[in-house]
Design an enzyme around this catalytic site. Structure first.
Site, PDB file in Angstrom:
ATOM      1  N   ARG A   1      33.199  72.041  49.462  1.00  8.10           N
ATOM      2  CA  ARG A   1      32.088  72.809  48.877  1.00  8.10           C
ATOM      3  C   ARG A   1      31.061  71.849  48.258  1.00  8.10           C
ATOM      4  O   ARG A   1      31.431  70.755  47.835  1.00  8.10           O
ATOM      5  CB  ARG A   1      32.681  73.671  47.765  1.00  8.10           C
ATOM      6  CG  ARG A   1      31.822  74.811  47.313  1.00  8.10           C
ATOM      7  CD  ARG A   1      32.558  75.669  46.341  1.00  8.10           C
ATOM      8  NE  ARG A   1      32.292  75.276  44.962  1.00  8.10           N
ATOM      9  CZ  ARG A   1      32.917  75.805  43.914  1.00  8.10           C
ATOM     10  NH1 ARG A   1      33.860  76.710  44.107  1.00  8.10           N
ATOM     11  NH2 ARG A   1      32.617  75.429  42.704  1.00  8.10           N
TER      12      ARG A   1
ATOM     13  N   VAL B   1      43.793  68.281  41.557  1.00  5.83           N
ATOM     14  CA  VAL B   1      43.793  66.868  41.147  1.00  5.83           C
ATOM     15  C   VAL B   1      44.331  66.662  39.727  1.00  5.83           C
ATOM     16  O   VAL B   1      44.671  65.539  39.350  1.00  5.83           O
ATOM     17  CB  VAL B   1      42.385  66.230  41.263  1.00  5.83           C
ATOM     18  CG1 VAL B   1      41.917  66.198  42.697  1.00  5.83           C
ATOM     19  CG2 VAL B   1      41.378  66.925  40.352  1.00  5.83           C
TER      20      VAL B   1
ATOM     21  N   TYR C   1      31.365  67.939  29.003  1.00  8.23           N
ATOM     22  CA  TYR C   1      31.128  67.481  30.379  1.00  8.23           C
ATOM     23  C   TYR C   1      30.534  66.072  30.383  1.00  8.23           C
ATOM     24  O   TYR C   1      30.989  65.203  31.135  1.00  8.23           O
ATOM     25  CB  TYR C   1      30.173  68.464  31.062  1.00  8.23           C
ATOM     26  CG  TYR C   1      29.790  68.095  32.471  1.00  8.23           C
ATOM     27  CD1 TYR C   1      30.699  68.217  33.520  1.00  8.23           C
ATOM     28  CD2 TYR C   1      28.507  67.627  32.770  1.00  8.23           C
ATOM     29  CE1 TYR C   1      30.346  67.880  34.820  1.00  8.23           C
ATOM     30  CE2 TYR C   1      28.143  67.302  34.068  1.00  8.23           C
ATOM     31  CZ  TYR C   1      29.067  67.420  35.089  1.00  8.23           C
ATOM     32  OH  TYR C   1      28.716  67.091  36.376  1.00  8.23           O
TER      33      TYR C   1
ATOM     34  N   LYS D   1      32.002  62.592  32.041  1.00  5.69           N
ATOM     35  CA  LYS D   1      31.292  61.831  33.072  1.00  5.69           C
ATOM     36  C   LYS D   1      30.982  60.405  32.593  1.00  5.69           C
ATOM     37  O   LYS D   1      30.867  59.486  33.411  1.00  5.69           O
ATOM     38  CB  LYS D   1      30.016  62.569  33.488  1.00  5.69           C
ATOM     39  CG  LYS D   1      30.321  63.859  34.249  1.00  5.69           C
ATOM     40  CD  LYS D   1      31.077  63.560  35.551  1.00  5.69           C
ATOM     41  CE  LYS D   1      31.470  64.769  36.326  1.00  5.69           C
ATOM     42  NZ  LYS D   1      32.171  64.441  37.579  1.00  5.69           N
TER      43      LYS D   1
HETATM   44  P1  NAD Z   1      30.926  72.557  42.807  1.00  2.05           P
HETATM   45  O1  NAD Z   1      31.355  73.359  41.642  1.00  2.05           O
HETATM   46  O2  NAD Z   1      30.053  73.186  43.836  1.00  2.05           O
HETATM   47  O3  NAD Z   1      32.172  71.889  43.531  1.00  2.05           O
HETATM   48  C1  NAD Z   1      33.196  71.265  42.799  1.00  2.05           C
HETATM   49  C2  NAD Z   1      34.405  71.166  43.693  1.00  2.05           C
HETATM   50  O4  NAD Z   1      35.499  70.613  42.931  1.00  2.05           O
HETATM   51  C3  NAD Z   1      34.869  72.531  44.207  1.00  2.05           C
HETATM   52  O5  NAD Z   1      35.212  72.417  45.561  1.00  2.05           O
HETATM   53  C4  NAD Z   1      36.105  72.813  43.362  1.00  2.05           C
HETATM   54  O6  NAD Z   1      37.049  73.638  43.990  1.00  2.05           O
HETATM   55  C5  NAD Z   1      36.651  71.406  43.178  1.00  2.05           C
HETATM   56  N1  NAD Z   1      37.580  71.319  42.048  1.00  2.05           N
HETATM   57  C6  NAD Z   1      37.360  71.681  40.760  1.00  2.05           C
HETATM   58  N2  NAD Z   1      38.492  71.483  40.037  1.00  2.05           N
HETATM   59  C7  NAD Z   1      39.428  70.981  40.893  1.00  2.05           C
HETATM   60  C8  NAD Z   1      40.771  70.565  40.758  1.00  2.05           C
HETATM   61  N3  NAD Z   1      41.414  70.641  39.578  1.00  2.05           N
HETATM   62  N4  NAD Z   1      41.420  70.093  41.856  1.00  2.05           N
HETATM   63  C9  NAD Z   1      40.791  70.026  43.049  1.00  2.05           C
HETATM   64  N5  NAD Z   1      39.513  70.389  43.244  1.00  2.05           N
HETATM   65  C10 NAD Z   1      38.846  70.874  42.174  1.00  2.05           C
HETATM   66  O7  NAD Z   1      30.197  71.274  42.169  1.00  2.05           O
HETATM   67  P2  NAD Z   1      29.199  70.199  42.794  1.00  2.05           P
HETATM   68  O8  NAD Z   1      27.875  70.456  42.212  1.00  2.05           O
HETATM   69  O9  NAD Z   1      29.362  70.093  44.255  1.00  2.05           O
HETATM   70  O10 NAD Z   1      29.767  68.891  42.064  1.00  2.05           O
HETATM   71  C11 NAD Z   1      30.560  67.905  42.695  1.00  2.05           C
HETATM   72  C12 NAD Z   1      30.696  66.722  41.743  1.00  2.05           C
HETATM   73  O11 NAD Z   1      29.415  66.195  41.435  1.00  2.05           O
HETATM   74  C13 NAD Z   1      31.343  67.092  40.413  1.00  2.05           C
HETATM   75  O12 NAD Z   1      32.170  66.030  39.981  1.00  2.05           O
HETATM   76  C14 NAD Z   1      30.155  67.222  39.494  1.00  2.05           C
HETATM   77  O13 NAD Z   1      30.496  67.003  38.153  1.00  2.05           O
HETATM   78  C15 NAD Z   1      29.233  66.157  40.036  1.00  2.05           C
HETATM   79  N6  NAD Z   1      27.825  66.375  39.704  1.00  2.05           N
HETATM   80  C16 NAD Z   1      27.173  67.492  40.123  1.00  2.05           C
HETATM   81  C17 NAD Z   1      25.833  67.642  39.787  1.00  2.05           C
HETATM   82  C18 NAD Z   1      25.022  68.837  40.212  1.00  2.05           C
HETATM   83  O14 NAD Z   1      23.881  68.953  39.783  1.00  2.05           O
HETATM   84  N7  NAD Z   1      25.519  69.720  41.049  1.00  2.05           N
HETATM   85  C19 NAD Z   1      25.194  66.686  39.010  1.00  2.05           C
HETATM   86  C20 NAD Z   1      25.894  65.561  38.611  1.00  2.05           C
HETATM   87  C21 NAD Z   1      27.212  65.418  38.964  1.00  2.05           C
END
Ligand code: NAD
Length: 248
Positions: A16, A65, A156, A160
């Site tokens: 995702r 995880v 959060y 990070k």
């Molecule tokens: P999202 O919520 O769309 O996807 C997160 C994914 O992590 C999902 O598939 C979820 O099922 C999985 N996940 C959550 N907890 C889990 C666990 N315990 N075990 C296994 N899988 C687990 O988020 P995203 O926006 O795609 O974010 C992905 C990464 O990028 C994250 O680490 C997030 O913190 C980081 N990030 C996102 C943004 C943003 O703006 N979207 C910005 C900075 C950093």
């Protein structure tokens, strides 16, 4: 350039959002991609089918995880079955946004056990096969707010920021074994994680982003693909910011 033929890659939360874009990019470059997903079977099937339809190799494995033992068993199984593990993308993450005064213990526990401990468990389990092969690429997803802070994201952003300390330490610990460890710090990217933000907040983000728009998951995946590649072999312990200039 940036070919990954013959490499085995694991992307956590890989079915995702940013994780899926990473899975697709690594598979398009020739890697066999194992996408770890927490529970959504439909998303897992859909992501696997999309990669296969594009001519790539992918499979999905169920993995939380936050569970150290399950992570160890799963990575051992992947390594044995596929003959190694060369690339680990620690993408799984959650955000429970709250002003500090309202933060509850379970929000801290959940966030840290997924974002921080989850990354540690995956690195711990992957490092042995990488050391054995004398090659490895670990890419950890941090965030712009881990460097800048952001009101409402105390927990959060702390999680990070922890990723950056972990990344730098592992880079030093395993450089001599041929393993590089880097972080990618996205700005605001259009995914499920950010979809619940109000229009007002989104407009504020866009106006404070020099490139004047939110980012796409594919733009983060491109940075991950680069760091996973042979060509990035002299880069370790670094933070690659994909944030539209929001923090420079
Ligand atoms: P999202 O919520 O769309 O996807 C997160 C994914 O992590 C999902 O598939 C979820 O099922 C999985 N996940 C959550 N907890 C889990 C666990 N315990 N075990 C296994 N899988 C687990 O988020 P995203 O926006 O795609 O974010 C992905 C990464 O990028 C994250 O680490 C997030 O913190 C980081 N990030 C996102 C943004 C943003 O703006 N979207 C910005 C900075 C950093």
């Amino acid at each position: 350039m940036f070919r990954l033929d013959g490499k085995i890659a694991l992307v956590t939360g890989g079915t995702r959002g940013i994780g899926r874009a990473c899975s697709e990019a690594l598979a398009a470059a020739g890697a066999h991609v194992v996408m770890a997903y927490r529970g959504n079977e439909d998303a897992a099937k859909d992501a696997t089918a999309a990669i296969e339809a594009a001519g790539g190799k992918a499979e999905a494995v169920k993995l939380d995880v936050a569970s150290a033992d399950t992570v160890a068993e799963t990575i051992k199984d992947i390594t044995k079955r596929l003959g190694g593990l060369h690339i680990l993308v620690n993408n799984a993450g959650i955000a429970r946004d709250q002003l500090l005064m309202r933060v509850k213990q379970d929000e801290v526990d959940d966030t840290f056990s997924t974002n921080v401990a989850g990354t540690i468990w995956c690195c711990k389990a992957a490092i042995r096969p990488m050391m054995r092969a004398k090659e490895g690429r670990i890419i950890n997803l941090s965030s712009v707010v881990g460097e800048t802070g952001n009101p409402g994201q105390a927990v959060y952003s702390a999680s990070k920021a922890a990723i950056l300390g972990l990344t730098k330490t592992l880079a030093r610990e395993y450089a001599s074994r041929g393993v590089t460890v880097n972080a990618v710090a996205p700005g605001y990217i259009d995914t499920d994680m950010t979809s619940s933000l109000s229009d007002e907040i989104k407009e504020g983000i866009v106006s404070s982003t020099p490139l004047g728009r939110v980012g796409r998951p594919e733009e983060v995946a491109a940075a991950v693909l680069f760091l996973a590649s042979e060509e990035a072999g002299y880069i370790t312990g670094q933070v690659l910011r994909v944030n539209g200039g929001m923090y420079v």
